[in-house]
Design a protein around this motif. Structure first.
Motif, PDB file in Angstrom:
ATOM      1  N   VAL A   1      46.025  30.383  34.492  1.00 18.51           N
ATOM      2  CA  VAL A   1      46.719  29.091  34.601  1.00 18.51           C
ATOM      3  C   VAL A   1      45.857  27.971  34.012  1.00 18.51           C
ATOM      4  CG1 VAL A   1      47.562  27.352  36.240  1.00 18.51           C
ATOM      5  CG2 VAL A   1      48.209  29.756  36.515  1.00 18.51           C
ATOM      6  N   GLU A   2      44.551  28.003  34.254  1.00 20.65           N
ATOM      7  CA  GLU A   2      43.694  26.959  33.708  1.00 20.65           C
ATOM      8  C   GLU A   2      43.628  27.038  32.176  1.00 20.65           C
ATOM      9  OE1 GLU A   2      42.525  24.328  35.267  1.00 20.65           O
ATOM     10  OE2 GLU A   2      43.393  25.046  37.140  1.00 20.65           O
TER      11      GLU A   2
ATOM     12  N   ILE B   1      43.131  20.855  22.297  1.00 19.01           N
ATOM     13  CA  ILE B   1      42.758  22.271  22.203  1.00 19.01           C
ATOM     14  C   ILE B   1      41.314  22.359  21.702  1.00 19.01           C
ATOM     15  CG2 ILE B   1      43.235  24.419  20.924  1.00 19.01           C
ATOM     16  CD1 ILE B   1      46.190  23.539  20.827  1.00 19.01           C
TER      17      ILE B   1
ATOM     18  N   PHE C   1      45.901  28.346  30.267  1.00 22.10           N
ATOM     19  CA  PHE C   1      47.241  27.934  29.833  1.00 22.10           C
ATOM     20  C   PHE C   1      47.307  26.418  29.665  1.00 22.10           C
ATOM     21  CE2 PHE C   1      51.228  26.105  31.277  1.00 22.10           C
ATOM     22  CZ  PHE C   1      52.110  26.610  30.333  1.00 22.10           C
ATOM     23  N   LYS C   2      46.811  25.694  30.672  1.00 21.42           N
ATOM     24  CA  LYS C   2      46.856  24.228  30.623  1.00 21.42           C
ATOM     25  C   LYS C   2      46.026  23.688  29.455  1.00 21.42           C
ATOM     26  CE  LYS C   2      49.342  22.952  34.200  1.00 21.42           C
ATOM     27  NZ  LYS C   2      50.430  21.960  34.126  1.00 21.42           N
ATOM     28  N   ALA C   3      44.929  24.359  29.131  1.00 22.75           N
ATOM     29  CA  ALA C   3      44.008  23.851  28.112  1.00 22.75           C
ATOM     30  C   ALA C   3      44.371  24.304  26.704  1.00 22.75           C
ATOM     31  CB  ALA C   3      42.586  24.305  28.439  1.00 22.75           C
ATOM     32  N   SER C   4      45.119  25.399  26.573  1.00 24.37           N
ATOM     33  CA  SER C   4      45.246  26.041  25.260  1.00 24.37           C
ATOM     34  C   SER C   4      46.664  26.337  24.792  1.00 24.37           C
ATOM     35  CB  SER C   4      44.496  27.387  25.270  1.00 24.37           C
ATOM     36  OG  SER C   4      43.185  27.229  25.730  1.00 24.37           O
ATOM     37  N   ALA C   5      47.610  26.514  25.699  1.00 29.26           N
ATOM     38  CA  ALA C   5      48.937  26.952  25.257  1.00 29.26           C
ATOM     39  C   ALA C   5      49.609  25.828  24.456  1.00 29.26           C
ATOM     40  CB  ALA C   5      49.798  27.345  26.459  1.00 29.26           C
ATOM     41  N   PRO C   6      50.144  26.147  23.277  1.00 32.13           N
ATOM     42  CA  PRO C   6      50.716  25.113  22.400  1.00 32.13           C
ATOM     43  C   PRO C   6      52.095  24.643  22.885  1.00 32.13           C
ATOM     44  CG  PRO C   6      50.904  27.250  21.363  1.00 32.13           C
ATOM     45  CD  PRO C   6      50.140  27.468  22.641  1.00 32.13           C
ATOM     46  N   ILE C   7      52.036  23.840  23.957  1.00 31.16           N
ATOM     47  CA  ILE C   7      53.246  23.287  24.569  1.00 31.16           C
ATOM     48  C   ILE C   7      52.982  21.800  24.766  1.00 31.16           C
ATOM     49  CG2 ILE C   7      54.751  23.344  26.594  1.00 31.16           C
ATOM     50  CD1 ILE C   7      53.988  26.269  26.997  1.00 31.16           C
TER      51      ILE C   7
ATOM     52  N   ARG D   1      47.966  12.990  30.104  1.00 30.14           N
ATOM     53  CA  ARG D   1      47.779  14.219  30.895  1.00 30.14           C
ATOM     54  C   ARG D   1      47.530  15.425  29.986  1.00 30.14           C
ATOM     55  NH1 ARG D   1      52.859  11.991  32.268  1.00 30.14           N
ATOM     56  NH2 ARG D   1      53.801  13.937  32.984  1.00 30.14           N
ATOM     57  N   SER D   2      47.435  15.203  28.689  1.00 28.22           N
ATOM     58  CA  SER D   2      47.293  16.323  27.761  1.00 28.22           C
ATOM     59  C   SER D   2      45.831  16.586  27.430  1.00 28.22           C
ATOM     60  CB  SER D   2      48.081  16.033  26.477  1.00 28.22           C
ATOM     61  OG  SER D   2      49.461  15.887  26.790  1.00 28.22           O
ATOM     62  N   THR D   3      45.588  17.806  26.965  1.00 27.62           N
ATOM     63  CA  THR D   3      44.224  18.254  26.670  1.00 27.62           C
ATOM     64  C   THR D   3      44.146  18.672  25.213  1.00 27.62           C
ATOM     65  OG1 THR D   3      44.094  19.138  28.913  1.00 27.62           O
ATOM     66  CG2 THR D   3      42.436  19.914  27.345  1.00 27.62           C
TER      67      THR D   3
END
Lengths: 73, 148, 148, 73
Positions: free
Chosen positions: C109-110, C138, C112-118, C134-136
């Motif tokens: 999950v962590e 990549i 996912f939050k940092a890397s998934a291209p969404i 709220r975005s990170t």
């Protein structure tokens, strides 16, 4: 009188004992060969609250429970 | 909320009910942990004894801890026999934020394993055999064995 | 298994289907993480863009990591609009043992939050506002901004 | 030709550029004022694989994607 209950896998009927504290209970149960293994790994609750010392006074009507090692889930 | 059931849990129904109960309470994260009986060592299933008074007070103390972080815990467990590939345990955390939920579910499940007054038996050839080797002595155990 | 849906997820149905798909595969632990849209800052909901080619390869690399530990990951995510108190994300780990599942769901999950291209947008008064704060970025971002 | 795509919230149509590597792409995009903020926080993929260096050669038909900060879930 104090009621002593053996929970879970300990196949032993409840006892009614005339004792004043947990040290006296330990002395009684240590006479019982089939309990020797359980005494080293059981937790103890007085009136459904776990206790961590034998220095707990007991009064008439109290319930003591022995809880062997657990594995829920 | 703590619910005990005779026999296996109906996992899809419980997960659905809990999700719907909290649907409008503004929790951002819902993490259930589902425990299922594995085929191992030739067992036919597991069986459970529960001592409810102490389970209830243990659970209440966790619910208080959860509340202090704005979270809620729900738990379901089976009594009696649960056969292979059936489920006997669900613990869930709802919380506003994911970190609290991820940390809480881990701490809760581990303390459950170490402290909840539940006893597990293997079902082997129709017999109920206490699973002593997988069991954990509750913290503070052994005081009655101390010699004077 | 990675599934994308237009709009909100039907959480009870997805949790049930995944549970039943793995019912006889001898996993002792099943941990879903469900993400639900919270009422905050006056939003009406969230909206999502997904870049599937890179999401798929990111997910495959996690599935390989899971497989190496005897585990399986399933994930569902919404495309487009998801309104308040609806759910947009479910990630699940199945594993033989609880420790692997508890650690994996957290790490997955962590990352996912940092890397998934969404990409996430707030729905505010009928407008779609990119949730930059709220975005990170990549890992490795910014190389095109380097001055010679 | 190299196709350059801008993903997610970057409201910019794709470009077709005649460039040999990512350094040349950086030089082109740095001329574009509306891109300046994105260049510092975007990741870069070549043919859908993320890259971490400008020293990546490009060949005819390659696709370069710019990925701004993400927030799934």
């Amino acid at each position: 009188m104090i009621r002593v209950e053996f929970l879970g896998p300990i196949q032993k009927p409840s006892l009614e004992l005339d004792i004043q504290n947990l040290s006296e209970l330990a002395a009684v149960l240590q006479q019982d060969d089939e309990m020797s293994e359980w005494l080293t790994n059981c937790a103890v609750a007085v009136n459904d609250t776990l206790v961590s010392s034998l220095e707990v006074p007991l009064k008439d009507g109290d319930k003591v429970s022995l809880l062997p090692p657990v594995c829920g889930g | 909320m703590l619910s005990l059931y005779d026999g296996a849990l109906d996992v899809p129904v419980i997960l659905k009910n809990w999700y719907e109960e909290e649907a409008t309470n503004n929790y951002g994260a819902y993490i259930p942990f589902v425990g299922t009986v594995r085929s191992e060592d030739g067992i036919d299933g597991l069986s459970f004894d529960i001592y409810e008074p102490i389970l209830n007070s243990w659970f209440s103390s966790w619910q208080e801890k959860a509340k202090a972080k704005g979270a809620v815990i729900k738990m379901a467990h089976s009594r009696g026999d649960v056969m292979l590939h059936e489920s006997s345990y669900i613990a869930s955390v709802f919380s506003p934020k994911r970190r609290v939920a991820l940390e809480f579910i881990d701490e809760f499940v581990e303390d459950f394993k170490a402290s909840a007054p539940i006893w597990k038996y293997d079902l082997l050839n129709g017999k109920r055999v206490y699973a002593l080797d997988r069991s954990t002595a509750i913290k503070g155990s052994g005081i009655l064995g101390e010699k004077k």
